[in-house]
Design an enzyme around this catalytic site. Structure first.
Site, PDB file in Angstrom:
ATOM      1  N   GLN A 108      -0.839   8.313 -10.200  1.00  9.44           N
ATOM      2  CA  GLN A 108      -1.482   7.559  -8.217  1.00  9.44           C
ATOM      3  C   GLN A 108      -1.606   8.579  -7.208  1.00  9.44           C
ATOM      4  OE1 GLN A 108       1.132   2.959  -7.846  1.00  9.44           O
ATOM      5  NE2 GLN A 108       1.725   4.119  -9.582  1.00  9.44           N
ATOM      6  N   ASP A 111      -1.523  14.563  -4.730  1.00  7.41           N
ATOM      7  CA  ASP A 111      -0.951  15.771  -4.376  1.00  7.41           C
ATOM      8  C   ASP A 111      -1.313  16.869  -5.880  1.00  7.41           C
ATOM      9  OD1 ASP A 111       0.287  15.474  -7.027  1.00  7.41           O
ATOM     10  OD2 ASP A 111       2.608  15.344  -6.361  1.00  7.41           O
ATOM     11  N   HIS A 126      -6.085   6.880  -6.756  1.00  6.28           N
ATOM     12  CA  HIS A 126      -6.388   6.877  -5.058  1.00  6.28           C
ATOM     13  C   HIS A 126      -6.587   8.014  -4.620  1.00  6.28           C
ATOM     14  CE1 HIS A 126      -1.854   3.568  -5.664  1.00  6.28           C
ATOM     15  NE2 HIS A 126      -3.255   3.359  -6.091  1.00  6.28           N
ATOM     16  N   CYS A 137     -22.558   9.874   3.504  1.00  3.93           N
ATOM     17  CA  CYS A 137     -23.558   9.804   1.848  1.00  3.93           C
ATOM     18  C   CYS A 137     -22.365  10.126   0.225  1.00  3.93           C
ATOM     19  CB  CYS A 137     -24.289  11.482   1.816  1.00  3.93           C
ATOM     20  SG  CYS A 137     -23.448  13.348   2.284  1.00  3.93           S
ATOM     21  N   GLY A 193       8.155   7.075 -12.341  1.00  3.06           N
ATOM     22  CA  GLY A 193       8.173   7.444 -11.220  1.00  3.06           C
ATOM     23  C   GLY A 193       7.020   6.638 -10.328  1.00  3.06           C
ATOM     24  N   THR A 194       7.419   5.531 -10.451  1.00  2.00           N
ATOM     25  CA  THR A 194       6.657   4.514  -9.386  1.00  2.00           C
ATOM     26  C   THR A 194       7.397   3.116  -9.285  1.00  2.00           C
ATOM     27  OG1 THR A 194       4.610   3.329  -9.507  1.00  2.00           O
ATOM     28  CG2 THR A 194       5.112   3.339 -11.231  1.00  2.00           C
ATOM     29  N   SER A 195       7.073   2.930  -7.816  1.00  2.00           N
ATOM     30  CA  SER A 195       7.954   1.662  -7.862  1.00  2.00           C
ATOM     31  C   SER A 195       6.971   0.463  -8.432  1.00  2.00           C
ATOM     32  CB  SER A 195       8.364   1.442  -6.138  1.00  2.00           C
ATOM     33  OG  SER A 195       6.910   1.575  -5.796  1.00  2.00           O
ATOM     34  N   PRO A 220      15.033   6.556 -12.115  1.00  2.00           N
ATOM     35  CA  PRO A 220      16.484   6.582 -11.530  1.00  2.00           C
ATOM     36  C   PRO A 220      16.719   5.424 -11.262  1.00  2.00           C
ATOM     37  CG  PRO A 220      15.247   7.760 -10.090  1.00  2.00           C
ATOM     38  CD  PRO A 220      14.228   7.055 -10.702  1.00  2.00           C
ATOM     39  N   GLU A 221      15.507   4.410 -10.468  1.00  2.00           N
ATOM     40  CA  GLU A 221      16.240   3.417  -9.998  1.00  2.00           C
ATOM     41  C   GLU A 221      15.432   1.641 -10.728  1.00  2.00           C
ATOM     42  OE1 GLU A 221      18.024   2.261  -7.272  1.00  2.00           O
ATOM     43  OE2 GLU A 221      18.457   4.277  -7.024  1.00  2.00           O
TER      44      GLU A 221
HETATM   45  C1  BJW Z   1      11.610   8.823  -8.913  1.00  2.00           C
HETATM   46  C2  BJW Z   1      12.231  10.142  -9.343  1.00  2.00           C
HETATM   47  C3  BJW Z   1      12.359  11.440  -9.851  1.00  2.00           C
HETATM   48  C4  BJW Z   1      13.010   8.980  -7.466  1.00  2.00           C
HETATM   49  N1  BJW Z   1      11.757  10.351 -10.930  1.00  2.00           N
HETATM   50  N2  BJW Z   1      11.510   8.500 -10.326  1.00  2.00           N
HETATM   51  C5  BJW Z   1      -1.926  -8.133  -5.942  1.00  2.00           C
HETATM   52  C6  BJW Z   1      -1.042  -8.847  -4.555  1.00  2.00           C
HETATM   53  C7  BJW Z   1      -0.556  -8.473  -3.328  1.00  2.00           C
HETATM   54  C8  BJW Z   1      -1.282  -7.173  -2.553  1.00  2.00           C
HETATM   55  C9  BJW Z   1      -2.347  -6.796  -3.214  1.00  2.00           C
HETATM   56  C10 BJW Z   1      -2.547  -7.079  -4.960  1.00  2.00           C
HETATM   57  N3  BJW Z   1      -3.853  -6.468  -5.289  1.00  2.00           N
HETATM   58  C11 BJW Z   1      -4.268  -5.666  -4.104  1.00  2.00           C
HETATM   59  C12 BJW Z   1      -3.122  -5.773  -2.692  1.00  2.00           C
HETATM   60  C13 BJW Z   1      -3.448  -4.671  -1.770  1.00  2.00           C
HETATM   61  C14 BJW Z   1      -2.674  -3.429  -2.200  1.00  2.00           C
HETATM   62  C15 BJW Z   1      -1.376  -4.053  -2.692  1.00  2.00           C
HETATM   63  O1  BJW Z   1      -0.912  -3.402  -3.774  1.00  2.00           O
HETATM   64  N4  BJW Z   1      -0.546  -4.174  -1.842  1.00  2.00           N
HETATM   65  C16 BJW Z   1       1.465  -4.062  -1.981  1.00  2.00           C
HETATM   66  C17 BJW Z   1       2.098  -2.907  -1.648  1.00  2.00           C
HETATM   67  C18 BJW Z   1       1.504  -5.742  -1.620  1.00  2.00           C
HETATM   68  N5  BJW Z   1      -3.571  -2.886  -2.765  1.00  2.00           N
HETATM   69  C19 BJW Z   1      -4.695  -2.454  -2.021  1.00  2.00           C
HETATM   70  O2  BJW Z   1      -4.789  -2.297  -1.051  1.00  2.00           O
HETATM   71  C20 BJW Z   1      -5.754  -0.856  -3.357  1.00  2.00           C
HETATM   72  N6  BJW Z   1      -7.288  -1.629  -3.352  1.00  2.00           N
HETATM   73  C21 BJW Z   1      -7.224  -2.675  -3.147  1.00  2.00           C
HETATM   74  O3  BJW Z   1      -6.400  -3.234  -4.637  1.00  2.00           O
HETATM   75  O4  BJW Z   1      -8.329  -2.972  -3.381  1.00  2.00           O
HETATM   76  C22 BJW Z   1      -9.413  -4.478  -4.060  1.00  2.00           C
HETATM   77  C23 BJW Z   1      -9.094  -4.698  -2.407  1.00  2.00           C
HETATM   78  C24 BJW Z   1      -9.794  -4.126  -1.567  1.00  2.00           C
HETATM   79  C25 BJW Z   1      -9.647  -5.123  -0.166  1.00  2.00           C
HETATM   80  C26 BJW Z   1      -9.048  -5.716   0.206  1.00  2.00           C
HETATM   81  C27 BJW Z   1      -8.597  -6.344  -1.629  1.00  2.00           C
HETATM   82  C28 BJW Z   1      -8.585  -6.121  -2.402  1.00  2.00           C
HETATM   83  C29 BJW Z   1      -5.124   0.371  -2.764  1.00  2.00           C
HETATM   84  C30 BJW Z   1      -3.664   0.926  -2.443  1.00  2.00           C
HETATM   85  C31 BJW Z   1      -4.097   2.380  -2.947  1.00  2.00           C
HETATM   86  C32 BJW Z   1      -2.791   2.694  -2.171  1.00  2.00           C
HETATM   87  N7  BJW Z   1      -2.079   4.480  -1.617  1.00  2.00           N
HETATM   88  C33 BJW Z   1      -1.571   4.553  -1.234  1.00  2.00           C
HETATM   89  C34 BJW Z   1      -1.281   5.683  -0.141  1.00  2.00           C
HETATM   90  C35 BJW Z   1      -2.298   6.590  -0.786  1.00  2.00           C
HETATM   91  C36 BJW Z   1      -2.757   7.989   0.616  1.00  2.00           C
HETATM   92  C37 BJW Z   1      -1.527   8.240   0.731  1.00  2.00           C
HETATM   93  O5  BJW Z   1      -0.865   9.268   0.215  1.00  2.00           O
HETATM   94  O6  BJW Z   1      -0.927   8.072   2.172  1.00  2.00           O
HETATM   95  O7  BJW Z   1      -0.900   5.520  -1.916  1.00  2.00           O
HETATM   96  S1  BJW Z   1       0.139   3.408  -0.649  1.00  2.00           S
HETATM   97  C38 BJW Z   1       1.631   4.700  -1.796  1.00  2.00           C
HETATM   98  O8  BJW Z   1       2.104   3.676  -2.466  1.00  2.00           O
HETATM   99  C39 BJW Z   1       0.439   6.041  -1.898  1.00  2.00           C
HETATM  100  C40 BJW Z   1       0.796   5.543  -3.624  1.00  2.00           C
HETATM  101  O9  BJW Z   1       0.464   5.647  -4.984  1.00  2.00           O
HETATM  102  C41 BJW Z   1       1.362   4.407  -3.970  1.00  2.00           C
HETATM  103  C42 BJW Z   1       2.756   3.801  -5.012  1.00  2.00           C
HETATM  104  O10 BJW Z   1       3.671   4.602  -4.468  1.00  2.00           O
HETATM  105  P1  BJW Z   1       4.625   4.879  -6.121  1.00  2.00           P
HETATM  106  O11 BJW Z   1       3.873   6.003  -6.031  1.00  2.00           O
HETATM  107  O12 BJW Z   1       5.311   4.312  -6.826  1.00  2.00           O
HETATM  108  O13 BJW Z   1       5.886   5.702  -4.914  1.00  2.00           O
HETATM  109  P2  BJW Z   1       7.156   4.596  -4.546  1.00  2.00           P
HETATM  110  O14 BJW Z   1       8.012   5.398  -3.919  1.00  2.00           O
HETATM  111  O15 BJW Z   1       6.691   3.521  -4.005  1.00  2.00           O
HETATM  112  O16 BJW Z   1       8.184   4.865  -5.418  1.00  2.00           O
HETATM  113  C43 BJW Z   1       8.551   6.269  -5.705  1.00  2.00           C
HETATM  114  C44 BJW Z   1       9.240   5.392  -7.267  1.00  2.00           C
HETATM  115  O17 BJW Z   1      10.303   6.971  -7.666  1.00  2.00           O
HETATM  116  C45 BJW Z   1      10.931   5.096  -7.235  1.00  2.00           C
HETATM  117  O18 BJW Z   1      10.677   3.655  -7.823  1.00  2.00           O
HETATM  118  C46 BJW Z   1      11.773   5.658  -6.929  1.00  2.00           C
HETATM  119  O19 BJW Z   1      12.700   5.028  -7.621  1.00  2.00           O
HETATM  120  C47 BJW Z   1      11.725   7.137  -7.651  1.00  2.00           C
HETATM  121  N8  BJW Z   1      11.732   7.898  -8.121  1.00  2.00           N
HETATM  122  N9  BJW Z   1      12.794   9.495  -7.056  1.00  2.00           N
HETATM  123  C48 BJW Z   1      11.373   9.389 -10.969  1.00  2.00           C
HETATM  124  N10 BJW Z   1      13.084  12.137  -9.625  1.00  2.00           N
HETATM  125 ZN    ZN Z   2     -22.574  12.972   4.255  1.00  2.00          ZN
END
Ligand code: BJW
Ligand code: ZN
Length: 248
Positions: A108, A111, A126, A137, A193-195, A220-221
């Protein structure tokens, strides 16, 4: 679900890891945390920029309303990410692609640190912060070596945008389907490492488990996925994953 201390990988997982032919790894921001990349959620806080929560600034709505602000946010983050290096977790995952007959890395993260560690054929759900995309385009361009990014497409003149998937946007065509297909086929699915709250990415471990994979979380969580897992390795990815390299 078996919770283990960060020092121990169960006999069951060791045996499966040593004999597996097909492994899938899903990573999130936590895999890059030890490289210095801030996670989005965690420690009770959510990432914010200029007073805006990240799910507001990183959203389809904001892109429509204020593309320059979105660029400013991503320019700021590219500057932060530029000097960062992969950590032992990225490097261990890169090593796994040679170890298993079939190996799929789904991330996801935007970087580019898995690529920097040597991983290939990564399914980027992502997008990638080091690319821009034309809103007209859809041509993509590499912006990893640009000090200042062009804001208009060289081909058609339409605005460029970061090639990342914002909230409310569709994933790149085919990316989720490819990942889901691999999830159905894998024998072990590591979730690192994903929530596990952002969909559809968070459904991949559920798909893998339903198809019979051994599910192992490294974090870790606890997460909403933890109870579904066969094994939870509680700790930092950069400390846990290299333990697998030492199994041989
Ligand atoms: C460690 C550590 C160490 C710390 N070692 N671990 C179903 C239900 C409800 C809502 C939806 C659904 N389906 C879709 C949705 C809407 C939405 C969604 O999911 N919302 C939820 C929040 C509820 N999804 C979308 O919009 C997606 N699109 C989609 O579904 O299209 C169809 C559609 C379109 C239109 C309408 C409806 C449907 C797209 C999602 C795009 C996410 N984009 C982001 C931003 C990217 C750009 C940017 O960087 O700014 O992506 S959001 C952000 O969250 C980013 C990440 O990839 C993503 C996931 O986060 P991640 O990686 O899990 O990080 P954290 O910070 O959350 O967690 C870190 C973890 O690491 C923690 O657990 C720590 O404990 C741990 N950790 N240190 C190991 N050392
Ligand atoms: Zn173009």
């Amino acid at each position: 679900m078996q919770a283990v201390s960060k020092q121990s990988i169960s006999e069951e997982l060791r045996r499966r890891f040593e004999s597996a032919g097909n492994v899938l790894v899903l990573t999130g921001a936590g895999v890059s945390a030890e490289s210095g990349v801030p996670t989005f959620r965690g420690g009770g806080n959510a990432t914010a920029w200029k007073g805006m929560p990240f799910d507001v600034i990183s959203s389809a709505r904001m892109l429509e309303r204020d593309l320059p602000a979105v660029w400013e946010w991503f320019d700021y983050r590219r500057n932060l990410l530029g000097p960062l290096e992969p950590n032992p977790a990225h490097r261990e995952i890169a090593r796994w692609q040679k170890q298993f007959q079939q190996f799929t890395l789904v991330t996801q993260n935007i970087d580019g640190l898995h690529q920097k560690a040597g991983s290939k054929d990564i399914i980027e759900l992502h997008g990638n912060i080091w690319r821009a995309r034309c809103v007209g385009c859809h041509t993509r361009c590499d912006i990893s070596n640009c000090d200042s990014v062009l804001r208009e497409c060289a081909g058609c003149g339409d605005p460029l945008r970061p090639d990342v998937v914002l909230f409310g946007e569709m994933l790149p065509p085919g990316a989720f389907e490819l990942a889901a297909e691999s999830a159905r086929r894998c024998e072990i699915c590591f979730v690192v490492g994903t929530s596990a709250i952002v969909y559809p990415a968070a459904s991949l471990p559920e798909i893998a488990k339903a198809a019979g994979a051994y599910l192992c979380e490294v974090n870790p969580e606890p997460t909403p996925l933890s109870d579904l897992c066969d094994e939870v390795l509680t700790g930092k990815a950069g400390e846990i994953l290299p333990m697998f390299g030492r199994l041989q």
